[in-house]
Enzyme design. Sequence first.
Site, mmCIF file in Angstrom:
data_model
loop_
_atom_site.group_PDB
_atom_site.id
_atom_site.type_symbol
_atom_site.label_atom_id
_atom_site.label_comp_id
_atom_site.label_asym_id
_atom_site.label_seq_id
_atom_site.Cartn_x
_atom_site.Cartn_y
_atom_site.Cartn_z
ATOM 1 N N ARG A 170 0.839 -1.216 0.000
ATOM 2 C CA ARG A 170 0.000 0.000 0.000
ATOM 3 C C ARG A 170 0.872 1.264 0.000
ATOM 4 N NH1 ARG A 170 -2.477 -3.681 -0.819
ATOM 5 N NH2 ARG A 170 -4.222 -4.564 0.317
ATOM 6 N N SER A 246 -10.756 0.598 3.560
ATOM 7 C CA SER A 246 -9.906 0.365 4.734
ATOM 8 C C SER A 246 -9.333 1.700 5.188
ATOM 9 C CB SER A 246 -8.761 -0.574 4.397
ATOM 10 O OG SER A 246 -9.273 -1.797 3.944
ATOM 11 N N GLU A 343 -4.432 4.665 6.084
ATOM 12 C CA GLU A 343 -4.354 4.374 4.647
ATOM 13 C C GLU A 343 -4.933 5.563 3.871
ATOM 14 O OE1 GLU A 343 -5.065 0.227 3.267
ATOM 15 O OE2 GLU A 343 -6.355 1.205 1.790
HETATM 16 P P1 NAP Z 1 -9.223 -10.148 4.524
HETATM 17 O O1 NAP Z 1 -9.326 -11.027 3.339
HETATM 18 O O2 NAP Z 1 -10.112 -10.366 5.695
HETATM 19 O O3 NAP Z 1 -7.727 -10.083 5.000
HETATM 20 C C1 NAP Z 1 -7.365 -9.303 6.136
HETATM 21 C C2 NAP Z 1 -5.864 -9.192 6.164
HETATM 22 O O4 NAP Z 1 -5.264 -10.463 6.154
HETATM 23 C C3 NAP Z 1 -5.243 -8.422 5.031
HETATM 24 O O5 NAP Z 1 -4.140 -7.762 5.569
HETATM 25 C C4 NAP Z 1 -4.747 -9.489 4.093
HETATM 26 O O6 NAP Z 1 -3.580 -9.062 3.409
HETATM 27 C C5 NAP Z 1 -4.373 -10.590 5.061
HETATM 28 N N1 NAP Z 1 -4.576 -11.910 4.439
HETATM 29 C C6 NAP Z 1 -5.741 -12.631 4.407
HETATM 30 N N2 NAP Z 1 -5.525 -13.798 3.798
HETATM 31 C C7 NAP Z 1 -4.227 -13.817 3.420
HETATM 32 C C8 NAP Z 1 -3.435 -14.767 2.718
HETATM 33 N N3 NAP Z 1 -3.936 -15.946 2.310
HETATM 34 N N4 NAP Z 1 -2.148 -14.445 2.481
HETATM 35 C C9 NAP Z 1 -1.636 -13.261 2.890
HETATM 36 N N5 NAP Z 1 -2.351 -12.327 3.548
HETATM 37 C C10 NAP Z 1 -3.631 -12.605 3.818
HETATM 38 O O7 NAP Z 1 -9.391 -8.632 4.066
HETATM 39 P P2 NAP Z 1 -10.691 -7.754 3.774
HETATM 40 O O8 NAP Z 1 -10.693 -6.637 4.699
HETATM 41 O O9 NAP Z 1 -11.912 -8.610 3.597
HETATM 42 O O10 NAP Z 1 -10.324 -7.177 2.340
HETATM 43 C C11 NAP Z 1 -10.297 -8.043 1.223
HETATM 44 C C12 NAP Z 1 -9.097 -7.705 0.378
HETATM 45 O O11 NAP Z 1 -9.258 -6.404 -0.148
HETATM 46 C C13 NAP Z 1 -7.796 -7.688 1.169
HETATM 47 O O12 NAP Z 1 -6.794 -8.225 0.349
HETATM 48 C C14 NAP Z 1 -7.582 -6.228 1.440
HETATM 49 O O13 NAP Z 1 -6.231 -5.892 1.626
HETATM 50 C C15 NAP Z 1 -8.148 -5.633 0.175
HETATM 51 N N6 NAP Z 1 -8.501 -4.239 0.314
HETATM 52 C C16 NAP Z 1 -7.669 -3.348 -0.277
HETATM 53 C C17 NAP Z 1 -7.911 -2.001 -0.190
HETATM 54 C C18 NAP Z 1 -6.969 -1.039 -0.850
HETATM 55 O O14 NAP Z 1 -6.114 -1.377 -1.644
HETATM 56 N N7 NAP Z 1 -7.065 0.204 -0.503
HETATM 57 C C19 NAP Z 1 -9.015 -1.551 0.498
HETATM 58 C C20 NAP Z 1 -9.878 -2.489 1.084
HETATM 59 C C21 NAP Z 1 -9.591 -3.839 0.994
HETATM 60 P P3 NAP Z 1 -3.607 -8.086 2.133
HETATM 61 O O15 NAP Z 1 -4.054 -6.763 2.619
HETATM 62 O O16 NAP Z 1 -2.178 -8.076 1.698
HETATM 63 O O17 NAP Z 1 -4.510 -8.701 1.140
#
Ligand code: NAP
Length: 350
Positions: A170, A246, A343
């Site tokens: 990020r 986020s 963020e």
């Molecule tokens: P989530 O899937 O519940 O995951 C929560 C956290 O755990 C995130 O930090 C994710 O890393 C990490 N994670 C989960 N499974 C993983 C795996 N198999 N390997 C490595 N890391 C893992 O997250 P959520 O809140 O529902 O969001 C879904 C996805 O959308 C996530 O990837 C999140 O980062 C992304 N998202 C991105 C943005 C943005 O770019 N601004 C905003 C909202 C959500 P990562 O963050 O590296 O994926």
Amino acid sequence: MRKQTLAGLQEHVPLSSMTTMRVGGPARYFYIARNHKALERAFSFAREHRIPVFVLGGGSNVVVSDEGFPGLVVRPDIKGVQVQENGVMLRATVGAGEDWDAFVARITDKKIFSIENLSAIPGTVGAAPIQNIGAYGVEVQEFISRVEVFDAHTFQIRTLSSKECLFGYRDSIFKKPEGKNYVITRMVFEFPRRRAICAEYKDIREFIVRNNLNPETLSPKNVRDIIIKIRSRKFPDLRTIGTAGSFFKNPILPKEKFLALAHIYRGLPGYPINKEMVKVPLGWIIEHVCGKKGFSSGPVSMHDKQALVLVHRGGGRARDIKKLADEMRSDIKRQTGIDTEFEVSFVGKF
Ligand code: NAP
């Protein structure tokens, strides 16, 4: 000497409806730049009038101060998508003002696995590299070949390679002092044809199992539809509620620190980044350690389906958002010792 004017310049323009958080005061000046020349004119105007400039994309990652912004807000709206294909890859040159999700839909239709996991992320194409958007195991940096920028100091156009963009989790040069003068104008993406589906994340795996799907036969379009469904259940609907997705970055901790916390807080998930560092979901900490999932403070809350998301239910001000965000940071620090980073960006005076 008479100061220059700028055709198309607007004054005292409310910014709240231009951000997904739906708060904040007006821009003293507001200008839409549709090409490089227009950017040049905008920055010369700001230079001559000695006012600060803020570059606003889709407004999905910012909180604008209640007092607004005292300078010039520039919205780069450079359009155009050119796609070239060969047997090995697909190259797309895209104007920064194009809508990100419409671009994802277009690439997904090409039937190669690439950015379908980045579906339903609000914002413009030009905003994607700034925080190196990522979701469900895919980061946009993997596909960025070059980024064209307007340098607001020299007024030159520069092309940065992916390496020069200094991408991180990020993060990129565009968030650092050395990249603060760059206005992203165009992007070049390269999508290799032979890339596999990325369906390791729990939410995707569970969706596949629950719906009795065969991962072997899923197309990029199927994956995009799955992601859209998952996100619509977990993230608030931008059409009905104020949010910037986020709100905080997930922290990356030294392994020892993670193990010490996991010893105290049983079940704390951790994802190794390398041998020494572990990424921790801050949403889990806000929910299970701080007990603040769904917590409300007046018109703002930590979302009841994903605690990392701060929502504004209407009638609130930027200062309400900042107050809750600061309280969450202090709470997290007090309970875990973790220093959190926002963020989102705060614009104007707080
Ligand atoms: P989530 O899937 O519940 O995951 C929560 C956290 O755990 C995130 O930090 C994710 O890393 C990490 N994670 C989960 N499974 C993983 C795996 N198999 N390997 C490595 N890391 C893992 O997250 P959520 O809140 O529902 O969001 C879904 C996805 O959308 C996530 O990837 C999140 O980062 C992304 N998202 C991105 C943005 C943005 O770019 N601004 C905003 C909202 C959500 P990562 O963050 O590296 O994926």
